[in-house]
Enzyme design. Structure first.
Site, PDB file in Angstrom:
ATOM      1  N   HIS A  16     -28.028  32.902   1.497  1.00  0.00           N
ATOM      2  CA  HIS A  16     -27.843  31.963   2.608  1.00  0.00           C
ATOM      3  C   HIS A  16     -27.728  30.524   2.093  1.00  0.00           C
ATOM      4  O   HIS A  16     -28.679  29.753   2.179  1.00  0.00           O
ATOM      5  CB  HIS A  16     -29.003  32.079   3.601  1.00  0.00           C
ATOM      6  CG  HIS A  16     -28.888  33.260   4.513  1.00  0.00           C
ATOM      7  ND1 HIS A  16     -28.144  33.238   5.679  1.00  0.00           N
ATOM      8  CD2 HIS A  16     -29.376  34.510   4.409  1.00  0.00           C
ATOM      9  CE1 HIS A  16     -28.212  34.418   6.267  1.00  0.00           C
ATOM     10  NE2 HIS A  16     -28.946  35.219   5.515  1.00  0.00           N
ATOM     11  N   GLU A  40     -26.385  28.019   3.380  1.00  0.00           N
ATOM     12  CA  GLU A  40     -26.515  26.997   4.430  1.00  0.00           C
ATOM     13  C   GLU A  40     -27.942  26.461   4.539  1.00  0.00           C
ATOM     14  O   GLU A  40     -28.154  25.338   5.011  1.00  0.00           O
ATOM     15  CB  GLU A  40     -26.048  27.555   5.782  1.00  0.00           C
ATOM     16  CG  GLU A  40     -27.022  28.490   6.502  1.00  0.00           C
ATOM     17  CD  GLU A  40     -27.047  29.908   5.948  1.00  0.00           C
ATOM     18  OE1 GLU A  40     -26.366  30.180   4.940  1.00  0.00           O
ATOM     19  OE2 GLU A  40     -27.762  30.753   6.531  1.00  0.00           O
ATOM     20  N   CYS A  79     -23.972  36.559   4.048  1.00  0.00           N
ATOM     21  CA  CYS A  79     -24.910  37.629   4.362  1.00  0.00           C
ATOM     22  C   CYS A  79     -24.224  38.724   5.184  1.00  0.00           C
ATOM     23  O   CYS A  79     -23.376  39.438   4.673  1.00  0.00           O
ATOM     24  CB  CYS A  79     -26.161  37.074   5.041  1.00  0.00           C
ATOM     25  SG  CYS A  79     -27.535  38.260   5.000  1.00  0.00           S
TER      26      CYS A  79
END
Ligand code: MN
Length: 256
Positions: free
Chosen positions: A214, A216, A110
């Site tokens: 994202h 994660e 990001c």
């Protein structure tokens, strides 16, 4: 297995009346799950000491967060620019420079993708809705692991190899994106409206991947394409720079 240390760039945010140094736990969980040891680095360290802070680690993640100050790409600020964090800009630009000098593997996420593009001489859309309106909502008020738009990944590419797929549906929490691509970077993923969602560097013996979404946030889906990105980073961090030099000719080594 000797687990590699992976630095994660953090931020300082005010919460409950106190400034706190940290990162979203999802980054640390993703790295730990992929076999690395997450080491959180705070901008309180300062840009001058960034290289020293990186000395013990074998890889770096530049994470999400505030907008990059447009002075770093010589653009006047848009009225729709979000909050800035000059100290974090300086710290992360220094971290990235030090990581490149050491040829450390770097994964940008990001804001991290945006920092990398700016550091290498590119520019950003400061606010997609006002500057580049498209059909796709890139910043919606949904849960962090809601998959909201398709991403097409160039094949073959190191990104496609790391993800194990050329097509996925990702989450999306960004109002900025790459405008002019930095020299030396290659676009390897797009949203259906043409917004750049992934880049990589080729032609060097470094290891550099970055994505606009994202991954994660999918740490609870350990086998997902998103999480394989962290395995790829940990694998690259486990390999010696000499072995990584083969990434151009022997991409099968990506997973270490
Ligand atoms: Mn997006």
């Amino acid at each position: 297995m000797n687990r590699p240390l992976i630095a994660i760039s953090g931020s300082i945010r005010r919460y409950d009346g106190t400034d706190r140094a940290g990162v979203n736990a999802a980054y640390a969980r993703s790295i730990a799950q992929a076999g690395g040891i997450p080491i959180i680095l705070t901008p309180a360290i300062g840009a001058e000491a960034a290289a020293q802070a990186l000395a013990p680690v074998q890889g770096l993640i530049l994470t999400g967060g505030h907008d990059v100050d447009p002075q770093h790409y010589e653009a006047p600020p848009s009225p729709a620019l979000g909050p800035l964090d000059p100290a974090r800009d300086d710290f992360e630009l220094a971290l990235f420079g030090a990581a490149r000098q050491r040829k450390l593997p770097v994964l940008g996420i990001c804001r991290g993708l945006q920092v990398i593009n700016v550091a290498l001489g590119g520019t950003l859309w400061q606010d997609l809705p006002s500057e580049r309106p498209g059909a796709i909502q890139h910043d919606s008020e949904v849960s962090r692991n809601a998959r909201t738009h398709h991403v097409l990944v160039k094949e073959p590419s190191h990104l496609a190899q790391a993800l194990g797929t050329g097509k996925l549906v990702t989450n999306s929490f960004h109002h900025q994106a790459i405008r002019d691509l930095a020299p030396g970077l290659q676009v390897t993923a797009w949203a259906e409206d043409g917004v750049i969602e992934g880049v990589e560097e080729t032609g060097t013996d470094g290891w550099l991947l970055a994505v606009q979404w994202h991954p994660e946030e999918f740490h609870q889906e350990p086998g997902s394409a998103d999480q394989l990105l962290f395995h790829a980073l940990v694998g690259a961090a486990s390999a010696s720079p000499g072995r990584r030099a083969g990434w151009e000719t022997a991409p099968g080594r990506l997973h270490g």
